[in-house]
Design an enzyme around this catalytic site. Structure first.
Site, PDB file in Angstrom:
ATOM      1  CG  ASN A 219     -90.706   8.949   1.428  1.00 59.85           C
ATOM      2  OD1 ASN A 219     -90.485   8.160   1.895  1.00 59.85           O
ATOM      3  ND2 ASN A 219     -91.609  10.084   1.068  1.00 59.85           N
ATOM      4  CB  VAL A 220     -92.523   6.577  -5.007  1.00 59.49           C
ATOM      5  CG1 VAL A 220     -91.775   5.654  -6.267  1.00 59.49           C
ATOM      6  CG2 VAL A 220     -91.687   5.047  -4.086  1.00 59.49           C
TER       7      VAL A 220
ATOM      8  N   GLY B 273     -97.040   2.254 -11.416  1.00 59.85           N
ATOM      9  CA  GLY B 273     -97.392   1.242 -12.950  1.00 59.85           C
ATOM     10  C   GLY B 273     -97.252   1.734 -13.354  1.00 59.85           C
TER      11      GLY B 273
ATOM     12  N   PRO C 234     -90.242  -0.037  -0.591  1.00 61.58           N
ATOM     13  CG  PRO C 234     -91.125   0.252  -2.760  1.00 61.58           C
ATOM     14  CD  PRO C 234     -92.154  -0.549  -1.739  1.00 61.58           C
TER      15      PRO C 234
ATOM     16  N   GLY D  49    -102.728  -1.342  -9.944  1.00 67.34           N
ATOM     17  CA  GLY D  49    -102.873  -0.194  -9.354  1.00 67.34           C
ATOM     18  C   GLY D  49    -102.140   0.165 -10.526  1.00 67.34           C
TER      19      GLY D  49
ATOM     20  CG  HIS E 185     -96.386  10.615  -1.067  1.00 71.25           C
ATOM     21  ND1 HIS E 185     -96.746  10.289  -1.820  1.00 71.25           N
ATOM     22  CD2 HIS E 185     -96.448   9.562  -0.795  1.00 71.25           C
ATOM     23  CE1 HIS E 185     -97.944   8.748  -1.949  1.00 71.25           C
ATOM     24  NE2 HIS E 185     -97.296   9.270  -0.109  1.00 71.25           N
TER      25      HIS E 185
ATOM     26  CE1 TYR F 297     -98.209   3.280   3.632  1.00 73.35           C
ATOM     27  CE2 TYR F 297     -99.858   2.878   1.490  1.00 73.35           C
ATOM     28  CZ  TYR F 297     -98.990   2.869   1.867  1.00 73.35           C
ATOM     29  OH  TYR F 297     -98.036   3.024   1.020  1.00 73.35           O
TER      30      TYR F 297
HETATM   31  P1  NAP Z   1    -101.217   5.723  -6.998  1.00 69.43           P
HETATM   32  O1  NAP Z   1    -100.370   6.830  -8.298  1.00 69.43           O
HETATM   33  O2  NAP Z   1    -102.106   6.431  -6.223  1.00 69.43           O
HETATM   34  O3  NAP Z   1    -102.319   5.153  -7.318  1.00 69.43           O
HETATM   35  C1  NAP Z   1    -103.013   3.648  -7.131  1.00 69.43           C
HETATM   36  C2  NAP Z   1    -103.155   2.701  -7.749  1.00 69.43           C
HETATM   37  O4  NAP Z   1    -104.071   1.786  -7.461  1.00 69.43           O
HETATM   38  C3  NAP Z   1    -104.785   3.144  -9.154  1.00 69.43           C
HETATM   39  O5  NAP Z   1    -104.133   2.760 -10.060  1.00 69.43           O
HETATM   40  C4  NAP Z   1    -105.589   3.172  -8.578  1.00 69.43           C
HETATM   41  O6  NAP Z   1    -106.444   3.212  -9.831  1.00 69.43           O
HETATM   42  C5  NAP Z   1    -105.735   2.028  -7.540  1.00 69.43           C
HETATM   43  N1  NAP Z   1    -106.486   1.666  -6.821  1.00 69.43           N
HETATM   44  C6  NAP Z   1    -106.772   2.375  -5.368  1.00 69.43           C
HETATM   45  N2  NAP Z   1    -107.895   1.637  -4.962  1.00 69.43           N
HETATM   46  C7  NAP Z   1    -108.430   0.973  -5.818  1.00 69.43           C
HETATM   47  C8  NAP Z   1    -109.596  -0.109  -4.982  1.00 69.43           C
HETATM   48  N3  NAP Z   1    -110.445   0.034  -4.511  1.00 69.43           N
HETATM   49  N4  NAP Z   1    -110.115  -0.530  -6.235  1.00 69.43           N
HETATM   50  C9  NAP Z   1    -109.095  -1.292  -7.403  1.00 69.43           C
HETATM   51  N5  NAP Z   1    -107.774  -0.266  -7.883  1.00 69.43           N
HETATM   52  C10 NAP Z   1    -107.887   0.793  -6.471  1.00 69.43           C
HETATM   53  O7  NAP Z   1     -99.913   4.968  -5.900  1.00 69.43           O
HETATM   54  P2  NAP Z   1     -98.518   4.425  -6.201  1.00 69.43           P
HETATM   55  O8  NAP Z   1     -97.970   5.839  -6.031  1.00 69.43           O
HETATM   56  O9  NAP Z   1     -98.293   4.395  -7.255  1.00 69.43           O
HETATM   57  O10 NAP Z   1     -98.464   3.348  -5.701  1.00 69.43           O
HETATM   58  C11 NAP Z   1     -98.563   2.392  -5.634  1.00 69.43           C
HETATM   59  C12 NAP Z   1     -98.374   0.779  -4.704  1.00 69.43           C
HETATM   60  O11 NAP Z   1     -96.603   1.328  -4.215  1.00 69.43           O
HETATM   61  C13 NAP Z   1     -98.303   1.256  -3.154  1.00 69.43           C
HETATM   62  O12 NAP Z   1     -99.280  -0.542  -3.134  1.00 69.43           O
HETATM   63  C14 NAP Z   1     -98.475   2.242  -2.750  1.00 69.43           C
HETATM   64  O13 NAP Z   1     -98.229   1.647  -1.130  1.00 69.43           O
HETATM   65  C15 NAP Z   1     -96.867   1.757  -2.360  1.00 69.43           C
HETATM   66  N6  NAP Z   1     -95.876   2.648  -1.953  1.00 69.43           N
HETATM   67  C16 NAP Z   1     -96.061   4.085  -3.269  1.00 69.43           C
HETATM   68  C17 NAP Z   1     -94.961   4.965  -2.394  1.00 69.43           C
HETATM   69  C18 NAP Z   1     -94.739   6.395  -2.692  1.00 69.43           C
HETATM   70  O14 NAP Z   1     -93.978   7.101  -2.355  1.00 69.43           O
HETATM   71  N7  NAP Z   1     -95.845   6.953  -3.841  1.00 69.43           N
HETATM   72  C19 NAP Z   1     -94.344   4.610  -1.689  1.00 69.43           C
HETATM   73  C20 NAP Z   1     -93.625   3.014  -0.906  1.00 69.43           C
HETATM   74  C21 NAP Z   1     -94.985   2.322  -1.479  1.00 69.43           C
HETATM   75  P3  NAP Z   1    -107.101   4.630 -10.098  1.00 69.43           P
HETATM   76  O15 NAP Z   1    -105.935   5.121 -10.989  1.00 69.43           O
HETATM   77  O16 NAP Z   1    -108.593   4.515 -10.820  1.00 69.43           O
HETATM   78  O17 NAP Z   1    -107.700   5.423  -9.020  1.00 69.43           O
HETATM   79  O1  GFB Z   2     -94.266  12.469   1.605  1.00 65.89           O
HETATM   80  P1  GFB Z   2     -94.555  13.359   2.686  1.00 65.89           P
HETATM   81  O2  GFB Z   2     -96.239  13.423   3.135  1.00 65.89           O
HETATM   82  O3  GFB Z   2     -94.837  11.896   3.510  1.00 65.89           O
HETATM   83  O4  GFB Z   2     -94.483  14.506   3.735  1.00 65.89           O
HETATM   84  P2  GFB Z   2     -94.132  11.043   5.180  1.00 65.89           P
HETATM   85  C1  GFB Z   2     -92.960  14.313   4.041  1.00 65.89           C
HETATM   86  C2  GFB Z   2     -92.278  15.338   4.795  1.00 65.89           C
HETATM   87  O5  GFB Z   2     -92.452  16.691   3.573  1.00 65.89           O
HETATM   88  C3  GFB Z   2     -92.767  15.329   5.888  1.00 65.89           C
HETATM   89  C4  GFB Z   2     -92.545  17.922   4.433  1.00 65.89           C
HETATM   90  O6  GFB Z   2     -91.690  15.537   7.576  1.00 65.89           O
HETATM   91  C5  GFB Z   2     -93.726  16.982   5.426  1.00 65.89           C
HETATM   92  O7  GFB Z   2     -93.906  18.134   6.812  1.00 65.89           O
HETATM   93  N1  GFB Z   2     -93.631  18.407   3.212  1.00 65.89           N
HETATM   94  C6  GFB Z   2     -93.134  20.092   3.717  1.00 65.89           C
HETATM   95  C7  GFB Z   2     -94.427  18.059   3.009  1.00 65.89           C
HETATM   96  N2  GFB Z   2     -94.053  20.342   2.027  1.00 65.89           N
HETATM   97  C8  GFB Z   2     -95.065  19.198   2.263  1.00 65.89           C
HETATM   98  C9  GFB Z   2     -96.400  19.385   0.935  1.00 65.89           C
HETATM   99  O8  GFB Z   2     -95.889  20.985   0.113  1.00 65.89           O
HETATM  100  N3  GFB Z   2     -96.741  17.989   1.665  1.00 65.89           N
HETATM  101  C10 GFB Z   2     -96.387  17.431   1.937  1.00 65.89           C
HETATM  102  N4  GFB Z   2     -97.117  15.888   2.001  1.00 65.89           N
HETATM  103  N5  GFB Z   2     -95.121  16.837   2.979  1.00 65.89           N
HETATM  104  C11 GFB Z   2     -95.794   8.964   4.262  1.00 65.89           C
HETATM  105  C12 GFB Z   2     -96.229   8.398   4.711  1.00 65.89           C
HETATM  106  O9  GFB Z   2     -94.775   9.731   5.832  1.00 65.89           O
HETATM  107  O10 GFB Z   2     -95.017   8.716   3.397  1.00 65.89           O
HETATM  108  C13 GFB Z   2     -96.670   7.396   3.825  1.00 65.89           C
HETATM  109  O11 GFB Z   2     -97.420   8.774   5.662  1.00 65.89           O
HETATM  110  C14 GFB Z   2     -96.107   7.321   2.971  1.00 65.89           C
HETATM  111  O12 GFB Z   2     -97.681   6.131   4.349  1.00 65.89           O
HETATM  112  C15 GFB Z   2     -95.459   8.108   2.277  1.00 65.89           C
HETATM  113  O13 GFB Z   2     -95.159   5.279   3.819  1.00 65.89           O
HETATM  114  C16 GFB Z   2     -94.664   7.011   1.455  1.00 65.89           C
HETATM  115  O14 GFB Z   2     -92.697  10.567   3.798  1.00 65.89           O
HETATM  116  O15 GFB Z   2     -94.213  12.055   5.455  1.00 65.89           O
END
Ligand code: NAP
Ligand code: GFB
Length: 318
Positions: free
Chosen positions: A169-170, A18, A167, A12, A183, A140
């Site tokens: 929310n990132v 990444g 982590p 990833g 997100h 998830y």
């Molecule tokens: P992301 O931007 O969506 O990137 C996902 C990565 O996984 C990409 O490199 C994607 O490759 C790869 N991938 C997805 N499906 C795959 C498959 N079937 N085979 C091989 N590679 C695959 O995600 P991120 O936000 O960086 O998240 C990274 C980690 O942090 C994840 O484990 C996620 O659960 C965790 N996390 C994220 C958040 C958040 O708020 N974003 C919060 C807490 C934890 P491609 O680029 O080629 O699609």
């Molecule tokens: O970041 P988000 O999609 O994920 O939404 P969660 C956070 C909050 O933002 C919710 C509000 O209360 C939404 O109603 N929100 C307002 C919006 N405007 C927007 C918008 O334009 N887009 C989105 N997406 N939200 C996720 C989990 O929960 O957190 C995932 O479902 C993952 O599995 C991620 O863990 C880190 O914080 O609610």
């Protein structure tokens, strides 16, 4: 650990976290470390044979396992089954190939949304299996909780050193700015970009009241390198900003509107779900290891992300 040669496979590696690790390791390089950043183009990790081929090709000594089906609230609510099945398959293949290839350490990535929805606050690492997660993302969440179970099972049966970080929310550069699947911060940044062009208000989904702790991708990446290099436990560790940095969705939206200097204000779309009200996490365990770690202030980090989106609108995931 010392100066043994490390070949670090980052699954990833092309995503939000990444790309941040790619930047952080350049800012803090180690001579004995060679990083390999994978994307899904290197092979589908849902496929055990494809996963095994990747591991046999690169023969990693260490793995940072980020690859996952990832998405915001609305994507999770629509696809709980896909999030469950795809992530279970990816995680099982990566951990089993790591075991078969004798990988010395795996650091996987969970999320604070995996914790029980009905809980006491702040949440800490001991509460991970204490009850059902929030209904919006149970698929998830259970797939991610299973990583902790797998880590302990590999350790108990084979002495493997597989651990995990949790982590909050990132956000940051290279995020998924898709309006439906992304997100909240990338979603609002994309919407603000459009609102600026069209001279319209910024539409925030829900009530704007839910609370969140947001960690900037670069800060998370630095902490990932600390865990890879120095963290010895099998039990997971929360990687989060302090509780005092928790903000409401309404406050985040205002920071984004200000960053774009929007002139038509913010409107709430209360027809959209709020999801989980809060998931306030304690970073006490992290502070035990990193008492002086400086997180970038939210406003500065959001402004940098807005700048990145404006400069990279054409290549950004939308
Ligand atoms: P992301 O931007 O969506 O990137 C996902 C990565 O996984 C990409 O490199 C994607 O490759 C790869 N991938 C997805 N499906 C795959 C498959 N079937 N085979 C091989 N590679 C695959 O995600 P991120 O936000 O960086 O998240 C990274 C980690 O942090 C994840 O484990 C996620 O659960 C965790 N996390 C994220 C958040 C958040 O708020 N974003 C919060 C807490 C934890 P491609 O680029 O080629 O699609
Ligand atoms: O970041 P988000 O999609 O994920 O939404 P969660 C956070 C909050 O933002 C919710 C509000 O209360 C939404 O109603 N929100 C307002 C919006 N405007 C927007 C918008 O334009 N887009 C989105 N997406 N939200 C996720 C989990 O929960 O957190 C995932 O479902 C993952 O599995 C991620 O863990 C880190 O914080 O609610």
């Amino acid at each position: 650990m010392g100066s043994e040669k490390k070949i670090i496979l980052v699954t990833g590696g092309s995503g939000l976290v990444g790309q941040a690790i790619k930047q952080a390791k350049q800012q803090d390089p180690r001579e004995n470390e060679t990083f390999i950043f994978l994307s899904s183009k290197d092979g589908d990790l849902k496929d055990p044979a494809a996963t095994q081929r990747i591991f046999e090709r690169y023969k990693p000594t260490h793995v940072i396992h980020l690859a996952a089906m990832v998405g915001g609230l609305f994507n999770n609510m629509k696809h709980n089954l896909d999030f469950l099945r795809n992530n279970i398959l990816i995680n099982d293949n990566v951990l089993q190939s790591s075991y078969k290839l004798g990988v010395k350490k795996v650091v996987s990535c969970l999320s604070t949304c995996v914790f029980p929805d009905k809980t006491t606050y702040p949440i800490d690492e001991t509460m991970i299996h204490n009850g059902p997660p929030h209904s919006s993302n149970f698929g998830y969440s259970y797939a991610k909780r299973l990583i902790d179970v797998q880590n302990h099972a590999y350790h108990q049966q084979h002495g493997c050193h597989f651990t995990a970080v949790i982590p909050t929310n990132v956000f940051g550069a290279y995020d998924n700015f898709n309006l439906e699947d992304g997100h909240v911060i990338p979603g609002l940044i994309h919407k603000a970009y459009i609102a600026k062009k069209e001279g319209k208000p910024l539409v925030v989904y829900g009530s704007g009241k839910p609370l969140r702790q947001f960690i900037y991708s670069i800060d998370l990446a630095k902490l990932f390198l600390f865990v890879l290099r120095e963290y010895e436990e099998i039990d997971p560790i929360i990687l989060s900003v302090d509780e005092s940095s928790e903000v409401s969705i309404g406050q985040v939206a205002q920071i984004i509107a200000d960053a774009f200097q929007l002139e038509h204000g913010i409107v709430l779309d209360s027809t959209k779900a709020d999801g989980q009200y809060k998931k306030t996490a304690s970073n006490k365990k992290l502070r035990g290891y990193q008492p002086d770690f400086q997180f970038m202030p939210l406003k500065d980090a959001i402004e940098r992300t807005v700048q990145w989106f404006n400069l990279n609108y054409n290549i950004a995931r939308k």
